[in-house]
Design a protein around this motif. Sequence first.
Motif, PDB file in Angstrom:
ATOM      1  N   ALA A  94       0.845  -1.204   0.000  1.00  0.00           N
ATOM      2  CA  ALA A  94       0.000   0.000   0.000  1.00  0.00           C
ATOM      3  C   ALA A  94       0.877   1.250   0.000  1.00  0.00           C
ATOM      4  O   ALA A  94       0.616   2.224  -0.716  1.00  0.00           O
ATOM      5  N   GLU A  99      -6.094   8.878   3.084  1.00  0.00           N
ATOM      6  CA  GLU A  99      -4.931   9.414   3.820  1.00  0.00           C
ATOM      7  C   GLU A  99      -3.625   9.139   3.089  1.00  0.00           C
ATOM      8  O   GLU A  99      -2.615   9.789   3.325  1.00  0.00           O
ATOM      9  N   LEU A 100      -3.627   8.127   2.236  1.00  0.00           N
ATOM     10  CA  LEU A 100      -2.399   7.732   1.546  1.00  0.00           C
ATOM     11  C   LEU A 100      -2.214   8.495   0.232  1.00  0.00           C
ATOM     12  O   LEU A 100      -1.222   8.306  -0.463  1.00  0.00           O
ATOM     13  N   GLY A 147      -8.944   4.029   5.424  1.00  0.00           N
ATOM     14  CA  GLY A 147      -8.281   5.330   5.387  1.00  0.00           C
ATOM     15  C   GLY A 147      -7.432   5.507   4.134  1.00  0.00           C
ATOM     16  O   GLY A 147      -6.356   6.100   4.185  1.00  0.00           O
ATOM     17  N   ILE A 148      -7.903   4.988   3.013  1.00  0.00           N
ATOM     18  CA  ILE A 148      -7.098   5.019   1.785  1.00  0.00           C
ATOM     19  C   ILE A 148      -6.814   6.453   1.331  1.00  0.00           C
ATOM     20  O   ILE A 148      -5.729   6.752   0.836  1.00  0.00           O
TER      21      ILE A 148
END
Lengths: 361, 346
Positions: free
Chosen positions: A13, A48-49, A45-46
Motif C-alpha cells: 500500500a 490518507e495515503l 483510510g485510503i
Amino acid sequence: MKFIDEYRDADAAKKYSELIHNITTKSWNIMEVCGGQTHAIVKFGIDELLPKSIRLIHGPGCPVCVTSLELIDKSIEIASNPDVIFCSFGDMLRVPGSKKDLLQVKAEGGDVRMMYSPLDALKIAKENPGKEVVFFAVGFETTAPANAMAVYQAKEQSIKNFSILVSHVLVPPAMEAILSGENCLVQGFLAAGHVCAVMGYNEYYPIAEKYKVPVVVTGFEPLDILQGIYMTVKQLEEGRYEVENQYSRAVDKEGNLTAQNIVSRVFKVGTRKWRGIGEIPDSGLVLQDAYIEYDASLKFGLAEIVVEEPKECISGIILQGLKKPHECEAFGKICTPERPLGATMVSSEGACAAYYRYRKK
Amino acid sequence: MKNFSLQCPIPISDYPNVLLAHGGGGKLMHNLIAKMFSAAFSNDILLQEHDSAQITLQENKIAFTTDSYVVKPLFFPGGDIGSLAVNGTVNDLAMSGAVPLYISLGLIIEEGFPMDELWKVVKSIAAAAEAAGVKIATGDTKVVDKGKGDGIFINTSGIGVMEHSLNISPKNIHSGDVIILNGDIGRHGIAIMAEREGLEFDHKIESDCAPLNGIVNDIISSEIDVHCMRDLTRGGLSSTLNELADSAGCAIEIDEVSVPVHEDVRGACEILGFDPMYVANEGKFITIVPRQQAEACLEILRKYNPESAIIGRINSANEAIVKLNSRIGTKRILDMLSGEQLPRIC
C-alpha cells in the motif's frame, strides 16, 4: 487469509501511495462509483495515503441509498399487510420511509424476514401457500441475476403466491447522469468491479469517449483501490481517457453471459427514480411483460403512489459527489445512524454512514 | 461429574412436551422439580427446599449480577442456552474479580416445549455449573401459553465474593495502561448466525462459550495490578472498548493486526458483510493492566489460550474515543455499533 491478506499488505500500500505521489502534478477529482468501494476507502483510510491534490468523490453506487422513498413506503405498506411475508436483504430494514421503517413494521407484528438470497424467499412461498410472499428486489446489476432467477423459477414451477418489489438500478446511466450535470466535478471513474463481473465493461467505452473521462474497472480491497486510483491518475496526467481493467482477476470484457441472459429474459430496461437525484430515463430494470404477474407493486395496487423526498436531507447532493457528508448541516447532529434522515446514513455502504462510523467529521 | 448421561428422570412417554400444568404449582410441577431439577442440580443449598436459599458468606465484599438469555437457536455448535446462561453470569461476576459461588435459575418455558430438549438444557446447565464451580442455589419455573414464548428463556442471577483488594473498574484505567485480549474473537456470533441462517462452512465454527473465573483467579492470585476487565459479549470488541472509553473518559488505541481472528471467522465475515470487531463472543475478555505487568499477565493468559495478545493501549487525551491503527498503516475511529449489525447487500 488467502486472496484477502495479499490485497491488504501495508508495504505494498505504501509503495502504491508513493507511485501515485510521484506521478501527480495537478489536482484531480475521481469518483468511486460503488458504495462497497466508499466503505473500503473510509474504513482503511485510503484517502490518507493520497496526495492532497487528489479528491475522491463518493458515487451513487449504494443500492440501499438510492432506493426511492416511495418504494420504501410501498415496501412498508405491503409488509404491514397481515397476509404477507415480506422478505428483504438486511440493510433495507432500517432505511427510513416517510413515517417508519421495516423494522418498526416487524415490531408492530408484520412478518418481515431478513434474507441472503431471493431463492430463500421463493422457498418460503412454496412452504406457505396461504400467504403472499414478497421479496424486496433491490440492487444494481450484481443482485439482478439472483432476483431474475427467483422470478424465473417461480414461473417455471407455477408458484403464484410469490412476487418481487422491483427497485433495480443500473450503473452506466447513473454515471452519464452525473457527467451531464451542470456542476459535474468528476474527471475520472473507478468503475464498480462486481457490477462489471456480471456485465463486463463494454458499456463504458462510449461513456469514456463521449465525456472524455478515464474509466478504470476497480476491485474492493485496499490495494485494488490504490491501483485503480494510480491507473486513473496516470491516464489523467497523460491526457488519455480509456477504459482499463484493474480487477482482471474477477472481470473480463464480456462479463458473465449466463447471468446476463437470465436478467434480460426476466427484466427489461425502464425509467427509475433515484432517491435524492430524481428520475433517470432507462436507469433501472422492470419486469418483462411475460413476468408482470410477479410485480408486487401491481399485485398490491400500489403502482400510483408518489412520495416527495424530505427537504433537510441533502443525500442527492452527496450521491452526486457535490458535497462531502460532513459538509451537511444535519450530519452527526439531527442525522445519525440511530436516527437517519436519509438512506446514505443507513447502509454501511452509504457515504454518510461510512463517514460517521470511521471519522465523525 | 454426576450421571448426566442418564435418561431423563421424567418418563418422557407420559409427557413428551411441557404442559402449562408443569408450571402450575401442582403435582406435575412438583414432579418436574423433584425428578429433573433437584436431581440434576443437587447441592446442600438447593436441598434446603425453602422459599429462599440461605447462604453464609465471609465478611467479604459481594458481587451480584443478573442476566437473561433468549438465544435462538437454543442449541448451537459449541454450546446451548443452558451453558450460555451459566457462563454468561459466571463471567459477569468474574469481571469484577469476584469468585462466583451461587447462581439462581429462572426458567420461562413455552407450552409444548419438548421434554427431552428441556432435559438437554438442564443437563447442560448442571455440567456448566460444575465446570465453573458454582452451585444452583435457587430456581423458579413458569410455563407460558404456546406462542407466547420462543421455546425457553432463562434468567440467571449470581453471587460471588471479592477476595482481593484491587479496584477493578473503568475509573481505574490510566494513561499508559495496556490492553490484553485472551484469544481470537467472533466465534460465538458467527456460530449462532451460521446455525440460524442455515449457512454451512467446510469446518463447523464453534462458539467460544466458556467460564472465565478460573483465568481471572489465576491473574489476581499472581498479584497482577488489574485496573479493569470486561468480557466481550453482544456488541463485540469494538462496543466493549467504546463503553470503557466512555466510562473512563480515555482514548484507546488498538492495533488491528494484533487482534486475533480465525481464518474461518474472517471468511464468514467477508461473506456476510460483518466486521469481526462487532461480532459477539462468550468466552473472551480484555484485561487492562499497567505496562510493566503486561508481559506477566499475558503469560498467564497464554497458558489458557496461546493466541492471547496485547492489542492496544490507553493514551492520554481529553476525548473519549477508540482509534484503530489499520492493517495498511492508516488510522480510523472504531465506533460503537448502532442497532443490530445488518448484513450488506453486495
